[in-house]
Motif scaffolding. Structure first.
Motif, short mmCIF file in Angstrom:
data_model
loop_
_atom_site.label_atom_id
_atom_site.label_comp_id
_atom_site.label_asym_id
_atom_site.label_seq_id
_atom_site.Cartn_x
_atom_site.Cartn_y
_atom_site.Cartn_z
N TYR A 125 0.80 -1.22 0.00
CA TYR A 125 0.00 0.00 0.00
C TYR A 125 0.84 1.27 0.00
O TYR A 125 0.30 2.37 -0.05
CB TYR A 125 -0.90 0.02 1.24
CG TYR A 125 -0.13 -0.15 2.52
CD1 TYR A 125 0.63 0.88 3.05
CD2 TYR A 125 -0.11 -1.37 3.19
CE1 TYR A 125 1.38 0.71 4.20
CE2 TYR A 125 0.62 -1.55 4.35
CZ TYR A 125 1.36 -0.50 4.84
OH TYR A 125 2.11 -0.67 5.98
N ILE A 150 -3.99 6.20 11.20
CA ILE A 150 -4.38 6.59 9.84
C ILE A 150 -5.11 5.43 9.18
O ILE A 150 -4.56 4.34 9.03
CB ILE A 150 -3.15 6.97 8.98
CG1 ILE A 150 -2.34 8.08 9.67
CG2 ILE A 150 -3.60 7.42 7.59
CD1 ILE A 150 -1.04 8.42 8.93
N SER A 151 -6.34 5.67 8.76
CA SER A 151 -7.11 4.65 8.06
C SER A 151 -6.60 4.49 6.63
O SER A 151 -5.99 5.40 6.06
CB SER A 151 -8.59 5.02 8.05
OG SER A 151 -8.77 6.28 7.41
N HIS A 152 -6.86 3.34 6.04
CA HIS A 152 -6.38 3.07 4.68
C HIS A 152 -7.09 3.96 3.68
O HIS A 152 -8.29 4.17 3.75
CB HIS A 152 -6.62 1.60 4.31
CG HIS A 152 -6.17 1.26 2.93
ND1 HIS A 152 -7.02 0.79 1.95
CD2 HIS A 152 -4.95 1.35 2.35
CE1 HIS A 152 -6.34 0.59 0.84
NE2 HIS A 152 -5.08 0.92 1.05
N ARG A 153 -6.32 4.50 2.75
CA ARG A 153 -6.86 5.29 1.64
C ARG A 153 -5.94 5.09 0.45
O ARG A 153 -4.78 4.69 0.60
CB ARG A 153 -7.01 6.76 2.00
CG ARG A 153 -5.73 7.56 2.25
CD ARG A 153 -5.16 7.47 3.65
NE ARG A 153 -6.16 7.60 4.68
CZ ARG A 153 -6.63 8.79 5.10
NH1 ARG A 153 -6.12 9.91 4.62
NH2 ARG A 153 -7.54 8.83 6.06
N TYR A 154 -6.42 5.41 -0.73
CA TYR A 154 -5.60 5.26 -1.93
C TYR A 154 -6.10 6.20 -3.02
O TYR A 154 -7.25 6.64 -3.01
CB TYR A 154 -5.64 3.81 -2.44
CG TYR A 154 -7.01 3.33 -2.86
CD1 TYR A 154 -7.48 3.51 -4.16
CD2 TYR A 154 -7.86 2.71 -1.95
CE1 TYR A 154 -8.75 3.08 -4.54
CE2 TYR A 154 -9.13 2.28 -2.31
CZ TYR A 154 -9.57 2.47 -3.62
OH TYR A 154 -10.83 2.06 -4.00
N ALA A 213 -0.89 2.33 11.10
CA ALA A 213 -1.31 2.72 9.75
C ALA A 213 -0.78 1.72 8.73
O ALA A 213 0.32 1.22 8.88
CB ALA A 213 -0.79 4.12 9.43
N PRO A 214 -1.59 1.50 7.68
CA PRO A 214 -2.99 1.92 7.59
C PRO A 214 -3.90 0.96 8.35
O PRO A 214 -3.64 -0.23 8.41
CB PRO A 214 -3.26 1.87 6.09
CG PRO A 214 -2.35 0.80 5.57
CD PRO A 214 -1.13 0.82 6.45
N ASN A 238 1.18 -2.64 13.15
CA ASN A 238 -0.14 -3.06 12.68
C ASN A 238 -0.41 -4.45 13.23
O ASN A 238 0.43 -5.01 13.95
CB ASN A 238 -0.21 -3.04 11.14
CG ASN A 238 -1.53 -2.49 10.63
OD1 ASN A 238 -2.60 -2.95 11.04
ND2 ASN A 238 -1.47 -1.51 9.74
#
Length: 340
Positions: free
Chosen positions: A95, A269-273, A233-234, A196
């Motif tokens: 990621y 921090i949440s996962h984003r892309y 994170a994430p 994580n």
């Protein structure tokens, strides 16, 4: 320690002692290709016909050069400036935003002119007197795997340890911190560990330290009176995610010393892309099972003007509430920087 497949020395870099030491350390290793450039055109020396192979060869390449522009990039909100000691990382996290930021050949690059970089940092500190100026040492890198032969973190920690108005922080997914434990840091360097659940690390964070090794390293740093923090994170939502993140936090709680000199910090921090990142990730990791279905996410414009896919509002609220309650319940001497 990062043992590369090839080392590329940029033109004139052997004038610096650290470059000469790296050459002497690896020159007799017949499995490592040593390349001395007469110009600074280095990409042609890294093999690969497509993104898949270019990525893997780049990750096995160490470039020894100098930081020519001494204009530091800003690093908000976590610090005032980046401290450009290293760029790139030997880890292969599916990621990682560096997959897009560092292009198609994400080699590890160290800057041999550390003294000049720290001298420039002092100028930035002086410009902001009497304020405290904070520098981030891992904005585009993880400097720990190359520390055994660069000693750039050691130099930076000693530098900031004697600085009244300068502070340093960096984050790592690796565990080899032993050489940093006895330095005179004076509490001016914060070592953060990106952690994580084991499920996330095992599936997506290739060639990095295990969850338990990172926690073990954080205990060493805390016991050496460093300010420490955890970057979780994430954060992914998956079956039993709350149970597994609870177990992670509980493990931290049970292992951390009870007499911490500084509050332990948390950044969540949440996962984003982005679409660009998604396409590159699937080129590099075609079998990736990263949850990147656009229809399951909400499209949102970020602070830098480009759009990204984030979890829907109700999921984000659930993540925020979960970590807020867990950290509040489990930890007393702590500071939550943000949950996003």
């Amino acid at each position: 320690m990062f043992v590369p497949k090839r080392i590329i020395f940029e033109k004139d870099v052997l004038e610096f002692e650290v470059a000469r030491k790296i050459l002497n350390k690896f020159k007799d290793n017949t499995s490592i290709e040593i390349i001395n450039l007469s110009s600074n055109k280095l990409k042609q020396h890294i093999p690969g016909e497509d993104l898949f192979s270019q990525y893997r060869e780049g990750k096995k390449t160490l470039v020894v050069g100098t930081k020519k522009s001494l204009k530091f990039q800003s690093c908000k909100p976590s610090a005032h400036y980046q401290l450009p000691l290293v760029s790139g990382c030997m880890g292969q996290c599916e990621y990682c935003y560096l997959n897009t930021m560092l292009g198609d050949k994400p080699f590890v690059r160290i800057h041999a002119n550390t003294d000049e970089i720290l001298h420039q940092a002092q100028k930035y500190i002086d410009e902001r007197l009497l304020e405290i100026t904070i520098f981030e040492g891992a904005a585009t890198s993880d400097p720990i795997p190359v520390e055994p032969y660069t000693h750039s973190l050691e130099k930076a920690i000693n530098f900031f340890g004697s600085s009244e108005n300068g502070r340093f922080r960096f984050v790592t997914k690796f565990s080899d911190v032993d050489s940093l434990l006895n330095l005179k840091h004076n509490g001016h360097t914060e070592i953060r560990f990106s952690i994580n659940t084991s499920a996330v690390i095992n599936q997506y964070e290739h060639f990095t330290a295990s969850r338990d090794k990172r926690i073990e390293a954080s205990i060493k740093a805390a016991s050496a009176d460093y300010p420490i923090g955890f970057l979780i994170a994430p954060v992914f939502i998956y079956p039993n995610w709350k149970d597994e993140y609870h177990d992670l936090l509980l493990e931290l709680k049970s292992k951390l010393p009870t007499d911490l000199k500084f509050p332990v910090t948390f950044e969540i921090i949440s996962h984003r892309y982005t679409t660009i990142a998604k396409n590159r990730i699937l080129d590099i990791f075609p079998e990736s099972e990263l949850p990147m279905k656009d229809e399951d996410r909400k499209f949102k414009f970020g602070q830098f003007g480009y759009g990204k896919y984030v979890y829907p509002k109700e999921n984000l609220e659930e993540i925020k509430q979960f970590f807020k309650e867990e950290i509040e319940t489990l930890f007393s001497n702590k500071e939550v920087k943000y949950i996003i």
